[in-house]
Write an enzyme that holds these catalytic residues in place. Structure first.
Site, PDB file in Angstrom:
ATOM      1  CG  ASP A 112      -1.563  -1.372   0.790  1.00 46.68           C
ATOM      2  OD1 ASP A 112      -2.738  -1.329   0.966  1.00 46.68           O
ATOM      3  OD2 ASP A 112      -1.445  -1.515   1.967  1.00 46.68           O
TER       4      ASP A 112
ATOM      5  CE  LYS B  65       2.955  -2.293  -4.577  1.00 52.32           C
ATOM      6  NZ  LYS B  65       2.575  -2.142  -2.992  1.00 52.32           N
TER       7      LYS B  65
ATOM      8  CE  LYS C  74       1.891  10.975  -6.682  1.00 56.61           C
ATOM      9  NZ  LYS C  74       1.129  11.237  -7.312  1.00 56.61           N
TER      10      LYS C  74
ATOM     11  CG  HIS D 208      -2.945  -1.084  -8.769  1.00 54.49           C
ATOM     12  ND1 HIS D 208      -1.775  -2.117  -9.076  1.00 54.49           N
ATOM     13  CD2 HIS D 208      -3.026  -1.034  -9.641  1.00 54.49           C
ATOM     14  CE1 HIS D 208      -2.175  -2.441  -9.555  1.00 54.49           C
ATOM     15  NE2 HIS D 208      -3.263  -2.543 -10.456  1.00 54.49           N
TER      16      HIS D 208
ATOM     17  NE  ARG E  66       5.050 -32.214  -8.495  1.00 52.00           N
ATOM     18  CZ  ARG E  66       5.060 -32.434  -7.150  1.00 52.00           C
ATOM     19  NH1 ARG E  66       5.627 -31.242  -6.704  1.00 52.00           N
ATOM     20  NH2 ARG E  66       4.994 -33.615  -6.036  1.00 52.00           N
TER      21      ARG E  66
ATOM     22  CG  ASN F 196       1.190  -8.701  -1.543  1.00 50.75           C
ATOM     23  OD1 ASN F 196       0.718  -9.905  -2.872  1.00 50.75           O
ATOM     24  ND2 ASN F 196      -0.217  -8.219  -1.596  1.00 50.75           N
TER      25      ASN F 196
ATOM     26  CB  THR G 281      -7.335  -0.993  -2.912  1.00 52.88           C
ATOM     27  OG1 THR G 281      -6.444   0.486  -2.549  1.00 52.88           O
ATOM     28  CG2 THR G 281      -8.286  -0.739  -4.915  1.00 52.88           C
ATOM     29  CB  THR G 282      -8.093  -5.379  -1.687  1.00 56.61           C
ATOM     30  OG1 THR G 282      -6.849  -5.264  -2.895  1.00 56.61           O
ATOM     31  CG2 THR G 282      -8.979  -7.089  -2.354  1.00 56.61           C
TER      32      THR G 282
ATOM     33  NE  ARG H 150      -8.470  -6.669   5.425  1.00 57.53           N
ATOM     34  CZ  ARG H 150      -7.834  -7.688   5.656  1.00 57.53           C
ATOM     35  NH1 ARG H 150      -7.877  -8.095   6.836  1.00 57.53           N
ATOM     36  NH2 ARG H 150      -6.612  -7.907   4.924  1.00 57.53           N
TER      37      ARG H 150
ATOM     38  N   GLY I 209       6.326  11.766  -3.387  1.00 58.30           N
ATOM     39  CA  GLY I 209       4.915  11.978  -3.631  1.00 58.30           C
ATOM     40  C   GLY I 209       4.485  13.426  -2.638  1.00 58.30           C
TER      41      GLY I 209
END
Length: 454
Positions: free
Chosen positions: A28, A31, A33, A56, A169, A253, A328-329, A332, A442
């Protein structure tokens, strides 16, 4: 001898620049950006690890935000190829949901940047598939761990279980979608039968609607995705060594969540570090020319696991609020804390960062003072690196350096020398302690809100 050398020259000296962007903390960091900022310098952007557990946010030139999980960050860049590598685990319904959402949001735009988006997405034929039953197992496993008080805090997107079937496998790959459907169906049913035998008490798995999922693949997903699936190993080697097309590698990640190097077992199931870029795409290490690390001016973490510099007070709450620190996901709330220089140095050792991108410096604008965690102390002994044990990391006492805040809005600043003196001092100290130059800073949410240090 010269003729032999000439015949092999295509695969010894890259004709293109290959740069990697890697998260230097717990994820988070922003990246997307940096990738978005330098995307126009590259013709191909590759995602090499993780799955829909990563997220992202990309901000376009008009300040509109777009959240994605699987699509590489070049989706808003005209003409840019977005490649999903073999190291990714792919949830196809989620992929098309992202594509359709982007198309819907942009359909009325005059620039029409992504009208050809599906033609600019390439997927490795070796990429493993995430099915609904993987997500069922993920939720079941987290429930079992929660009962014992040792939950990982996954996103329940089926990432870990899919990597497990890959390692066992028994997984299915996108290349299987190109075979006749009967063969794919047999492999699918065999995998599901195996998983049911392994998780006999998982009710959702035992009542799983396999036929419904198979029908969706046959009638909806396979016809749409077939044209995107290629041999990306050969494609990338040709692009890098023959055609001279510049490539950007995008990790999901971050270092401290790496399966091997992170705060195990509170980690992701793949390798976000630079080694994962090579194995997740099939490119040789010597092809990579630059590796950039992305860090926040503070730290955040979502999910369970040790977080030495965490602020469980009003300052942490303020940083979360100003920085919009919510997953984002998952949505939380993220735990927030001071910048952990020890962890950043550790990431630099593993990845060999050429330069750093320091994001969200503006989030600290309102603070009276800011801190850097520059060392650890464990049982009275000072440590200058991250300990192997997550239990030990959870017990360390952080050694801090404190600096006065700048109490000034820096969102309009574009030159380093125009930053407040206190902000300059803070950035210089980070660079000094880490030993890697800061190239980007940033200072706001927009893609233009960046200070570039030449």
């Amino acid at each position: 001898m010269s003729s032999l050398s000439s015949s092999t020259s295509n695969y010894t000296q890259p004709k293109a620049s290959v740069c990697a962007v890697i998260g230097g903390q717990w994820g988070d960091e922003g990246k997307g950006k940096l990738v978005d900022l330098i995307a126009k310098q590259h013709q191909i952007i590759c995602r090499y690890n993780g799955g829909a557990n990563a997220g992202h946010t990309i901000v376009d030139e008009l300040g509109r935000k777009y959240a994605t999980n699987l699509l590489p960050s070049g989706v808003l860049t005209p003409g840019c190829i977005n490649l999903i590598g073999n190291g990714v685990v792919l949830e196809i319904p989620k992929l098309f949901s992202e594509i359709d959402n982007l198309l819907e949001k942009k359909k009325n735009d005059d620039d029409n940047v992504i009208h050809d988006l599906e033609k600019r997405i390439l997927i490795s034929d070796r990429t493993h598939l995430v099915f609904g039953f993987h997500k069922a197992i993920d939720g079941f496993q987290e429930g079992v761990l929660k009962e014992s008080g040792s939950q990982i805090g996954t996103t329940k997107r089926g990432i870990g279980p899919t990597y497990t079937t890959k390692a066992a496998r028994s997984g299915l790959r996108t290349g299987d979608l190109l075979s006749d459907f009967e063969t794919f169906e047999k492999k699918y049913n065999k995998l599901l039968k195996t998983l049911k035998s392994q998780y006999p008490t998982c009710e959702e798995l035992n009542s799983y609607d396999a036929q419904g999922e198979l029908d969706s693949y046959k009638n909806i997903f396979i016809p749409r995705i077939k044209s995107m699936i290629i041999d990306t190993v050969t494609y990338l080697h040709k692009a890098i060594y023959v055609e001279g097309r510049d490539v950007l590698l995008e990790g999901a990640n971050a270092v401290m969540l790496d399966l091997d190097f992170g705060t195990y077992p509170f980690v992701t199931s793949s390798n976000p570090c630079i080694g994962g870029a090579c194995t997740g795409l099939g490119i040789p290490p010597r092809a990579i020319s630059e590796v950039y690390g992305v860090i926040k001016a503070y730290c955040t973490r979502v999910g369970s696991g040790p977080f030495p510099t965490e602020l469980k007070d009003e300052t942490g709450d303020l940083i979360r609020k100003i920085g919009g620190e919510f997953g984002t996901t998952t949505g939380r709330p993220r735990s927030c804390g001071w910048l952990d220089v020890v962890a950043v140095k550790y990431g630099c050792m593993i990845n060999g960062f050429n330069a750093l991108c320091l994001t969200k410096l503006d989030v600290l604008d309102q603070l009276d003072e800011v801190k850097l965690g520059v060392g650890y102390r464990l049982n009275g002994v000072e440590l200058d690196t991250v300990p192997y044990s997550a239990d030990d990391l959870d017990k360390v006492e952080v050694i801090y350096e404190t600096y006065p805040g700048w109490k000034t809005d820096i969102s309009k600043v574009r030159k380093f020398e125009d930053l407040p003196q206190n902000a300059q001092t803070f950035v210089k100290r980070i660079q000094e302690k880490v030993g890697v130059p800061v190239k980007w800073i940033g200072v706001g949410a927009g893609r233009e809100a960046v200070v570039v240090i030449q």
